[in-house]
Design an enzyme around this catalytic site. Sequence first.
Site, PDB file in Angstrom:
ATOM      1  N   GLU A   1      16.578   6.780 -12.866  1.00 26.63           N
ATOM      2  CA  GLU A   1      17.784   7.239 -13.034  1.00 26.63           C
ATOM      3  C   GLU A   1      17.683   8.879 -13.178  1.00 26.63           C
ATOM      4  OE1 GLU A   1      20.701   6.159 -11.641  1.00 26.63           O
ATOM      5  OE2 GLU A   1      20.236   4.017 -11.692  1.00 26.63           O
TER       6      GLU A   1
ATOM      7  N   CYS B   1      25.035  13.341 -15.387  1.00 24.91           N
ATOM      8  CA  CYS B   1      24.157  13.475 -14.362  1.00 24.91           C
ATOM      9  C   CYS B   1      24.930  13.255 -13.007  1.00 24.91           C
ATOM     10  CB  CYS B   1      23.236  12.051 -14.179  1.00 24.91           C
ATOM     11  SG  CYS B   1      24.303  10.529 -14.689  1.00 24.91           S
TER      12      CYS B   1
HETATM   13  P1  NAP Z   1      13.860  13.620 -20.191  1.00 27.84           P
HETATM   14  O1  NAP Z   1      13.483  15.190 -21.078  1.00 27.84           O
HETATM   15  O2  NAP Z   1      13.150  13.519 -19.267  1.00 27.84           O
HETATM   16  O3  NAP Z   1      13.881  12.561 -21.605  1.00 27.84           O
HETATM   17  C1  NAP Z   1      14.544  11.514 -21.216  1.00 27.84           C
HETATM   18  C2  NAP Z   1      13.841  10.276 -22.112  1.00 27.84           C
HETATM   19  O4  NAP Z   1      12.516  10.104 -21.649  1.00 27.84           O
HETATM   20  C3  NAP Z   1      13.938  10.789 -23.664  1.00 27.84           C
HETATM   21  O5  NAP Z   1      14.243   9.395 -24.221  1.00 27.84           O
HETATM   22  C4  NAP Z   1      12.593  10.964 -23.924  1.00 27.84           C
HETATM   23  O6  NAP Z   1      12.118  11.285 -25.433  1.00 27.84           O
HETATM   24  C5  NAP Z   1      11.679  10.243 -23.109  1.00 27.84           C
HETATM   25  N1  NAP Z   1      10.388  10.741 -22.843  1.00 27.84           N
HETATM   26  C6  NAP Z   1       9.922  12.319 -22.674  1.00 27.84           C
HETATM   27  N2  NAP Z   1       8.677  12.089 -22.273  1.00 27.84           N
HETATM   28  C7  NAP Z   1       8.137  10.974 -22.233  1.00 27.84           C
HETATM   29  C8  NAP Z   1       7.036  10.332 -21.763  1.00 27.84           C
HETATM   30  N3  NAP Z   1       5.865  11.030 -21.625  1.00 27.84           N
HETATM   31  N4  NAP Z   1       6.965   9.015 -21.651  1.00 27.84           N
HETATM   32  C9  NAP Z   1       7.952   8.122 -22.009  1.00 27.84           C
HETATM   33  N5  NAP Z   1       9.351   8.746 -22.242  1.00 27.84           N
HETATM   34  C10 NAP Z   1       9.203  10.070 -22.495  1.00 27.84           C
HETATM   35  O7  NAP Z   1      15.275  13.861 -20.021  1.00 27.84           O
HETATM   36  P2  NAP Z   1      16.619  14.496 -20.917  1.00 27.84           P
HETATM   37  O8  NAP Z   1      16.595  15.939 -21.162  1.00 27.84           O
HETATM   38  O9  NAP Z   1      17.007  13.691 -22.134  1.00 27.84           O
HETATM   39  O10 NAP Z   1      17.696  14.172 -20.001  1.00 27.84           O
HETATM   40  C11 NAP Z   1      18.424  15.158 -19.139  1.00 27.84           C
HETATM   41  C12 NAP Z   1      18.000  14.838 -17.814  1.00 27.84           C
HETATM   42  O11 NAP Z   1      18.509  13.260 -17.316  1.00 27.84           O
HETATM   43  C13 NAP Z   1      18.586  15.389 -16.632  1.00 27.84           C
HETATM   44  O12 NAP Z   1      17.810  15.904 -15.636  1.00 27.84           O
HETATM   45  C14 NAP Z   1      19.847  14.537 -16.115  1.00 27.84           C
HETATM   46  O13 NAP Z   1      20.025  14.778 -14.535  1.00 27.84           O
HETATM   47  C15 NAP Z   1      19.168  13.239 -16.226  1.00 27.84           C
HETATM   48  N6  NAP Z   1      20.079  12.126 -16.246  1.00 27.84           N
HETATM   49  C16 NAP Z   1      20.137  11.306 -15.117  1.00 27.84           C
HETATM   50  C17 NAP Z   1      20.995  10.283 -15.421  1.00 27.84           C
HETATM   51  C18 NAP Z   1      21.362   9.160 -13.975  1.00 27.84           C
HETATM   52  O14 NAP Z   1      21.774   8.312 -14.388  1.00 27.84           O
HETATM   53  N7  NAP Z   1      20.724   9.566 -12.966  1.00 27.84           N
HETATM   54  C19 NAP Z   1      21.984  10.125 -16.542  1.00 27.84           C
HETATM   55  C20 NAP Z   1      21.780  10.943 -17.540  1.00 27.84           C
HETATM   56  C21 NAP Z   1      20.821  12.055 -17.494  1.00 27.84           C
HETATM   57  P3  NAP Z   1      12.480  12.294 -26.306  1.00 27.84           P
HETATM   58  O15 NAP Z   1      13.850  12.774 -26.505  1.00 27.84           O
HETATM   59  O16 NAP Z   1      11.842  11.963 -27.542  1.00 27.84           O
HETATM   60  O17 NAP Z   1      11.720  13.221 -25.374  1.00 27.84           O
END
Ligand code: NAP
Length: 524
Positions: A258, A297
Site C-alpha cells: 500500500e 493515504c
Molecule cells: P516509509 O518511509 O516508506 O516507511 C514505511 C515503513 O517502512 C516504516 O516502518 C519504515 O521504518 C520502514 N522502512 C524504511 N526503510 C525500509 C527498508 N529498507 N526495509 C524495510 N522497511 C523499511 O513511509 P512513511 O514515511 O512511514 O509513510 C508515508 C507514506 O506512506 C506516504 O507516501 C503515504 O502515501 C504512504 N501510505 C500509504 C497508505 C496506503 O494504505 N496506501 C497508508 C498510509 C501511508 P522506519 O520508520 O523505521 O524508517
Amino acid sequence: MTTPLLQNFAAGRWQNGSGDGETLTNPITGEAMVRVSNEGLDLHEAYQFSRQEGGVNLRSLTYAQRASLLKALVEVLTQNKARYYEIAQANSGTTTKDSAVDIEGAIFTLGTFAKLGASLGDAHLLREGQIASLSKDGMFQSQHFLNPTPGLALFINAFNFPAWGLWEKAAPALLSGVPVVVKPATSTAWLTHAMVEDVIRANILPIGALSIVCGSSKGLLDHLASFDVVSFTGSAQTAQIIRSHPVVTQKAIRLNIEADSLNSALLDPTALEGTQSFDALVSEVVREMTVKSGQKCTAIRRIFVPKLAYEAAAKAISEKLKRVSVGNPSNEAVRMGSLVSFAQKQSVIKGIEELSSELDVLFNGNSGAFMDVTQTQHACVAPVLLGSSNPKPLSKVHELEVFGPVATLLAYEELNDAFDMIEKGEGSLVISLYSDDPKFVVQASTRLGAHHGRVHVISSDVAAVQTGHGNVMPVSLHGGPGRAGGGEELGGLRALGFYHRRTALQASSLMVDALLKQSAVWVC
Ligand code: NAP
C-alpha cells in the site's frame, strides 16, 4: 532523566534492544518521549517462534474461536483507550478528533472482523466457488479450497496510522490463523507498542501470535521463509526496496503493498456553484485536507472541477480553510494539529515549493501564528490550496504526493480531459464523484474504475449518510493499482485471501464432500 526504552516482544518474551536506539519526540514541543531499539535482537529465533508456537496454536482453533479472540481484543483496547489518546496527542500531534480516526478506526475494524469471522463457524479451511466435474460420470470432481498459510505475517507500517495500521492488517491475519510480527514506523511506534503491550498483558492470544519489533528496519526481511507474507504500507521508494529484496524474490514471499496515491475528487461537468454537488465537493475537500493534517493515504490530493466552476470552487474552499485553527492539539480550540515530525514538515514545505513552480497559490494559511505553539522548531503546517485554470500540460501535480494539508484544484473543459488527467496519477486508492446524474457516474466509474481501488460517489440522496471519501471501511476494499502499490486489503472476508493459499482438490465426490464439511464459504 534518561528517556525510557520501549521493549520488543519477540520469541514470546520482552527484550531490550541495545545501544541508544532512536528517540520519539513530541512534534509540538520537541520533547523526547520514548526510545526504541531492536539492535542485537535475534530475528531468526523470533520468526521461528512465531511460526512454530503462534501459528500452530492459532490454527488449532476454528475461525469462530479466533473471531472470539478478536472480540476479546476489542474489549482490552476499549478499556485502555484513554492512554492511547494521550500518546497519539503527544507523539503524533493529533487533536482528539483526529486521534479517533486512528484509534476508533482500529477498534471498529477489529470488531467488524470479529463479527464476520463468527459467521465462518467451526471450519478450519475455506472453500471457493462450486464443484466442477472432471469425469463423464461426475464422480471425479474438482473443488477449490483455501488453507491458512503456515508462515508468519510481517507488517511494516507507515507513521500516519500507528493504531489502525496494525489492527486493519492483524484482524484478517489472526482470523486466518496466521501469527503477526509488526514493525511500526519509528516516529510514531509508541502507540502501536502500547496497544500490543496491553494485548500481551491480557493474555488473550496464544503465545507467539503477536510480536512487535520497534526501531530499525535493518535485517527485517533477511529471516523470512517460504510461506511467510509481508504487508507493507509506506512510500513507493521503500516499497521498491522491499520488492527487490533478495529473500523476497528468492523465496517468492507474497507481498501486499500500500503506497503513495494521488487521489482525486471529480465534480460533474454540470454541477456549478449553487448545486448540492458543488457544496458537497467543497466540504469534502476541506475535510480531507485537514483531517489528520492531510496525512492520510486516501486524502484528496487533486480536485477536478469544470472550468466554469473553478473560480467559485477556489473561493469557497479557501473561505472554509481560513476558519481552520492550527496549532497545539492539547488546546481544545485547535481544529488541526501538527504533522508527525519536524522532518515531515520539511518534506511538506519542499513539496509545496515544488508544486508552486507550476501552480498558482490559491490559499496559504501559513502566514499567521499557530495556536499555543511556542517552540521555533515545531511540526505545524497550515492548509495550502494550489491550482490551475489550465492544467492540461502540467505534470508534477500528477506525480508528487505532498503528505500534508495540501491539495490542488484543477479546471477541465471537456470531461475527457479530466479523465486523462486523473489517469496520469497512474493508479490511486480512491476517487470521489460529486453528481446527481447516474449517466455521469456510470461513464466516470466505467472509465476510471480500473485506476482506483474504490470509487466513492456522493449524491444528494446519500449526502448525510455517506462515509467520507478518505474513510476506509472494513467491508470495502482498500488498496489501489499501479503507483498506489497494487495491493488489496480489507473488503470484508476478501481480506483473508492474502493469508490463505488456494488449492484445487481433485478427488471423488466422497472425498470432496468430506472436506467440504470442514470448510466455510469464503466470499460469495
Ligand atoms: P516509509 O518511509 O516508506 O516507511 C514505511 C515503513 O517502512 C516504516 O516502518 C519504515 O521504518 C520502514 N522502512 C524504511 N526503510 C525500509 C527498508 N529498507 N526495509 C524495510 N522497511 C523499511 O513511509 P512513511 O514515511 O512511514 O509513510 C508515508 C507514506 O506512506 C506516504 O507516501 C503515504 O502515501 C504512504 N501510505 C500509504 C497508505 C496506503 O494504505 N496506501 C497508508 C498510509 C501511508 P522506519 O520508520 O523505521 O524508517
